[in-house]
Design an enzyme around this catalytic site. Structure first.
Site, PDB file in Angstrom:
ATOM      1  N   LYS A  31      29.958  31.725  45.240  1.00 42.59           N
ATOM      2  CA  LYS A  31      28.709  32.377  45.640  1.00 42.59           C
ATOM      3  C   LYS A  31      27.521  31.425  45.641  1.00 42.59           C
ATOM      4  O   LYS A  31      26.642  31.535  46.491  1.00 42.59           O
ATOM      5  CB  LYS A  31      28.423  33.580  44.749  1.00 42.59           C
ATOM      6  CG  LYS A  31      28.037  33.244  43.316  1.00 42.59           C
ATOM      7  CD  LYS A  31      27.735  34.493  42.526  1.00 42.59           C
ATOM      8  CE  LYS A  31      27.373  34.157  41.092  1.00 42.59           C
ATOM      9  NZ  LYS A  31      26.162  33.335  40.985  1.00 42.59           N
ATOM     10  N   THR A  32      27.492  30.479  44.689  1.00 41.96           N
ATOM     11  CA  THR A  32      26.378  29.535  44.641  1.00 41.96           C
ATOM     12  C   THR A  32      26.354  28.683  45.896  1.00 41.96           C
ATOM     13  O   THR A  32      25.294  28.409  46.468  1.00 41.96           O
ATOM     14  CB  THR A  32      26.474  28.638  43.396  1.00 41.96           C
ATOM     15  OG1 THR A  32      26.506  29.460  42.228  1.00 41.96           O
ATOM     16  CG2 THR A  32      25.286  27.692  43.317  1.00 41.96           C
ATOM     17  N   ASP A 218      20.292  36.066  43.494  1.00 40.93           N
ATOM     18  CA  ASP A 218      21.572  35.762  42.864  1.00 40.93           C
ATOM     19  C   ASP A 218      21.771  36.709  41.670  1.00 40.93           C
ATOM     20  O   ASP A 218      20.810  37.248  41.126  1.00 40.93           O
ATOM     21  CB  ASP A 218      21.567  34.310  42.391  1.00 40.93           C
ATOM     22  CG  ASP A 218      22.946  33.808  42.003  1.00 40.93           C
ATOM     23  OD1 ASP A 218      23.941  34.516  42.260  1.00 40.93           O
ATOM     24  OD2 ASP A 218      23.035  32.698  41.438  1.00 40.93           O
ATOM     25  N   GLU A 219      23.010  36.912  41.256  1.00 39.17           N
ATOM     26  CA  GLU A 219      23.339  37.757  40.090  1.00 39.17           C
ATOM     27  C   GLU A 219      22.653  39.127  40.186  1.00 39.17           C
ATOM     28  O   GLU A 219      22.058  39.628  39.230  1.00 39.17           O
ATOM     29  CB  GLU A 219      22.935  37.064  38.784  1.00 39.17           C
ATOM     30  CG  GLU A 219      23.505  35.677  38.596  1.00 39.17           C
ATOM     31  CD  GLU A 219      24.992  35.668  38.271  1.00 39.17           C
ATOM     32  OE1 GLU A 219      25.603  36.755  38.272  1.00 39.17           O
ATOM     33  OE2 GLU A 219      25.536  34.580  38.028  1.00 39.17           O
ATOM     34  N   GLN A 249      30.898  42.149  36.848  1.00 40.12           N
ATOM     35  CA  GLN A 249      30.321  41.241  35.859  1.00 40.12           C
ATOM     36  C   GLN A 249      28.946  41.711  35.388  1.00 40.12           C
ATOM     37  O   GLN A 249      28.139  40.917  34.903  1.00 40.12           O
ATOM     38  CB  GLN A 249      30.216  39.828  36.436  1.00 40.12           C
ATOM     39  CG  GLN A 249      31.557  39.196  36.752  1.00 40.12           C
ATOM     40  CD  GLN A 249      31.441  37.737  37.143  1.00 40.12           C
ATOM     41  OE1 GLN A 249      31.129  36.869  36.335  1.00 40.12           O
ATOM     42  NE2 GLN A 249      31.677  37.465  38.415  1.00 40.12           N
ATOM     43  N   ARG A 597      36.469  32.993  32.955  1.00 37.56           N
ATOM     44  CA  ARG A 597      35.857  31.680  32.722  1.00 37.56           C
ATOM     45  C   ARG A 597      36.925  30.586  32.752  1.00 37.56           C
ATOM     46  O   ARG A 597      36.601  29.403  32.834  1.00 37.56           O
ATOM     47  CB  ARG A 597      35.168  31.619  31.357  1.00 37.56           C
ATOM     48  CG  ARG A 597      34.006  32.571  31.099  1.00 37.56           C
ATOM     49  CD  ARG A 597      32.997  32.581  32.196  1.00 37.56           C
ATOM     50  NE  ARG A 597      33.305  33.629  33.162  1.00 37.56           N
ATOM     51  CZ  ARG A 597      32.812  33.672  34.402  1.00 37.56           C
ATOM     52  NH1 ARG A 597      32.017  32.715  34.829  1.00 37.56           N
ATOM     53  NH2 ARG A 597      33.125  34.659  35.223  1.00 37.56           N
TER      54      ARG A 597
END
Length: 750
Positions: A31-32, A218-219, A249, A597
């Protein structure tokens, strides 16, 4: 083909530029890169000026990384680009137009410690009201939640039903008055005041909304109501709102985040285009299958299935341990196994639900001389000596900051004692002025010796203020240290003074480093930078150390090997959540975050017994272990024989039965990031559900007054579900808010 190295869904997200767009981006799905490529596409291909693009990130670290990526591909593009956190963006807007919301442009920023100090001072002035809140930190958190939900002191007072609610609303109003008197904003205000500004000044809102043709977030799953209101205002003219997030998340409801923002985005913006990023570039397929299997048990989600073409990988190892000490030994064995296989320490992370779990792990690592770093423990900027010097800096920049002035007025000791300070505070309150102004006016009311000492301090203070008008931040800090002989103060008062001196020197180094790269090198600008630093921004992945942290702090990071510890009922899911299905879903999302992670290998541990409040107690394996698909496990989980309160051996496939009685729960304040967070308190042998006295026979309604055996009187704010699944949200007179399944909760109507 443009962006040929992107997968089909990523390319679709990059090229879809107009209108509202929701990107459901799974963990490790790139996504980044999508966000960065999209900004690059707007600038390079569509010739959009960087000045017209606004991108929100949730950490300064993420903002820096995004700018660095863009700068490498499009040199010079980031100079005019607005990329930063909500708080940093709010500061920029309020420095320019804050007067439209009654904010002076030279305001100071109160961090959490400053805000708590202000609350302590207010409770000291109102001792009769202190009984309505558990602690200053709890009251600060209550105020923060109100601000995040756009509840003003006036609205809080209007909604108050009980005497406790009325007093909390009054304390909230006093807190706001003291902030204004100190010319300060707390963290929530940095966003809240922008929302107020946009509501009060439509011209200012439209100025920024016209300015930013493209708004990116973002997020997005972590946004709270005031952040959502700020986003809505900034995107209100062009309507080109691009949000990236993952409902699976969403783990920050205790901080005000609302997963509903992502779940209901299409209802709020009917023309939304939805794009799912499901190809994972981080983890093995086995890890993804395990995580997919767990999160599939949640009902409140958009739905997706992560996959990778990167290989199957090792199966998940679950280790059953006797107690927390043996768990720590098992963890260190796993770490040694990884290192022997060639994994570097910096690529291994140990994750846990609460900070309190780190104690047993630290004890073992210290004995084994294994280098490690803990993220979220005592942070650099919270250390006493660092806060002392920052308090000097804050007072120099903003003399009205009475909270920090009280901290440094007698540090190092200069003979200004409590009696003198009490006199000065009384004078300040009587005349309605700041403490520093009372000091200037008090020469005639203080004794000769006290007046002389106060005058000497003011002379030092004024000299440093004059210096700050012309000198860069590191020079001013150097001057503070020399003028106060602060190093000598540390040497004379602390056995570990050498380490404390190193911390102060590191602060000076941080100021020099900041000044070297900043356009505005002033002390005020440096303090602004420090105030907006997040915990994870201090993480050093190049230090060659093993990393220990809560899963909340691990979000956004990745490691070759991850060990998730403490997978037991009451710990994970946390006992504050097990009576609330919605809260359990967030706990499951938290486990999902921990699992994803891991790049190559995932380990999970649990203990049959754990020390709580000085006593050893047995427990049950987490229900989440039962949800990991058996095909992804290295081997069946072996039972652990233990003198469990449940009797007999542990079994991971044993049906979960309710084991925590509501009356033994703690208030919500025991969150995952706090040093005060701990595992469940000592409790007696669990009773079967039928033996737990509850209130299922009562018909609860909104507005009903109730009494809980532990939490006292309160009022029902919300009723959900039916029958044995009926749950209520209660606001207690003491100020806390809790949810209960009424069938098990020891409460009754009044």
């Amino acid at each position: 083909m443009p962006h040929a190295d992107l997968n089909e869904r990523q390319r679709e997200a990059v090229l879809a530029t107009e209108g509202p767009i929701l990107v459901i981006a799974g963990a490790g799905s790139g996504k980044t890169r999508v966000l960065t490529e999209r900004i690059g596409h707007l600038i390079a291909d569509l010739r959009v000026s960087p000045y017209e693009i606004l991108a929100f990130t949730f950490t300064n670290k993420a903002a820096r990384e995004m700018k660095e990526r863009l700068e490498r591909v499009h040199p010079g593009s980031t100079e005019m680009l607005w990329v930063g956190t909500f708080h940093a963006t709010g500061v920029r807007i309020l420095r320019r137009h804050g007067d439209g919301a009654g904010v002076r442009r030279d305001f100071s920023i109160y961090d959490t410690d400053d805000s708590t100090g202000l609350v302590k001072a207010i409770l000291a002035r109102n001792p009769n009201d202190a009984r309505f809140v558990k602690s200053p930190r709890v009251l600060r958190d209550i105020i923060s939640r109100m601000k995040n939900d756009l509840v003003t002191p006036e609205l809080a007072a209007e909604r108050a039903v009980s005497n406790g609610e009325q007093r909390v609303a009054a304390l909230y109003a006093e807190y706001e008055r003291d902030l204004r008197k100190a010319n300060a904003l707390d963290f929530d205000d940095l966003i809240n005041k922008v929302v107020e500004l946009f509501a009060a000044r439509d011209d200012v809102r439209e100025l920024y909304a016209r300015h930013f043709r493209y708004v990116l977030v973002d997020e997005f799953q972590d946004t709270n109501p005031i952040q959502m209101a700020m986003i809505d205002g900034l995107a209100s003219y062009h309507g080109n709102l691009f949000v990236v997030g993952d409902d699976d998340q969403s783990i920050y409801s205790w901080r005000g985040a609302r997963v509903e923002h992502i779940l209901e985005f299409e209802e709020v913006y009917p023309a939304t285009k939805v794009i799912r990023l499901e190809q994972n570039y981080r983890s093995t397929q086995t890890i993804l299958d395990a995580a997919n299997g767990v999160i599939a048990h949640n009902q409140g989600r958009k739905g997706k299935n992560l996959w990778t073409d990167g290989g199957v990988g090792d199966k998940v190892r679950v280790t059953a341990c006797l107690d927390e000490e043996s768990e720590a030994l098992s963890v260190i064995d796993l770490v040694k196994r990884e290192v022997s296989a060639g994994t570097s320490l910096k690529q291994i992370a140990i994750l846990y639900r609460t900070n309190a779990q780190s104690r047993a792990l630290e004890d073992v690592f210290k004995m084994g001389s294994m280098p490690y770093q803990i993220i979220g423990a005592v942070r650099f900027y919270e250390r006493t000596e660092v806060r002392d010097i920052l308090a000097y800096c804050k007072c120099i920049v903003n003399p009205a900051d009475s909270i920090n002035l009280k901290r440094i007025i007698n540090v190092p000791r200069r003979g200004i004692g409590k009696t003198t300070i009490d006199q000065l505070e009384a004078l300040a309150a009587d005349r309605g002025v700041a403490l520093v102004d009372a000091m200037r006016e008090a020469q005639s009311t203080l004794g000769a010796a006290a007046a002389s000492r106060v005058q000497s301090f003011l002379a030092l203070f004024d000299e440093l203020r004059r210096m700050a008008d012309t000198e860069v931040a590191p020079h001013v800090i150097d001057a503070i240290l020399k003028a106060t002989q602060y190093h000598k103060h540390l040497e004379e008062n602390y056995p570990d003074f050498e380490a404390r001196v190193e911390n102060v020197d590191e602060l000076v180094s941080a100021a020099h480093s900041y000044a070297e790269g900043a356009e505005d090198k002033s002390l005020r600008a440096f303090l602004e930078e420090v105030a907006l630093v997040a915990d994870v921004d201090t993480l050093d992945l190049e230090s060659g150390q093993l990393t220990l942290m809560t899963i909340h702090n691990a979000k956004g990071l990745e490691f070759d090997a991850v060990i998730v510890t403490g997978m037991e009922e009451g710990l994970f899911p946390h006992y504050n959540s097990i009576d609330d299905p919605t809260a359990v879903e967030e706990e499951r999302r938290l486990f999902y975050v921990g699992m994803t992670r891991a790049r190559q290998r995932l380990y999970v541990t649990f203990a049959a017994m754990r020390r709580r409040m000085g006593m050893m107690e047995g427990g049950m394996p987490s229900r989440f272990l039962n949800e990991i698909p058996e095909r992804t496990l290295e081997s069946p989980i072996e039972p652990v024989a233990s003198p469990s309160v449940y009797g007999g051996a542990w079994s991971p496939r044993r049906e979960y039965s309710r084991s925590l009685r509501d009356e033994y729960a703690q208030p919500e304040a025991a969150d995952s990031y706090s040093q005060e967070a701990s595992v469940a308190p000592s409790r007696p042998t669990a009773l079967p559900a039928a033996e737990v006295s509850g209130g299922s026979e009562h018909n609860y309604e909104v507005g009903m007054r109730i009494r809980h055996d532990r939490f006292g009187a309160g009022i029902v704010r919300k009723v959900e579900g039916r029958g044995e699944q009926t749950r209520v949200t209660v606001i207690f007179d003491a100020g806390s808010e809790r949810k209960f399944l009424v069938h098990y909760a020891p409460m009754r109507p009044l």
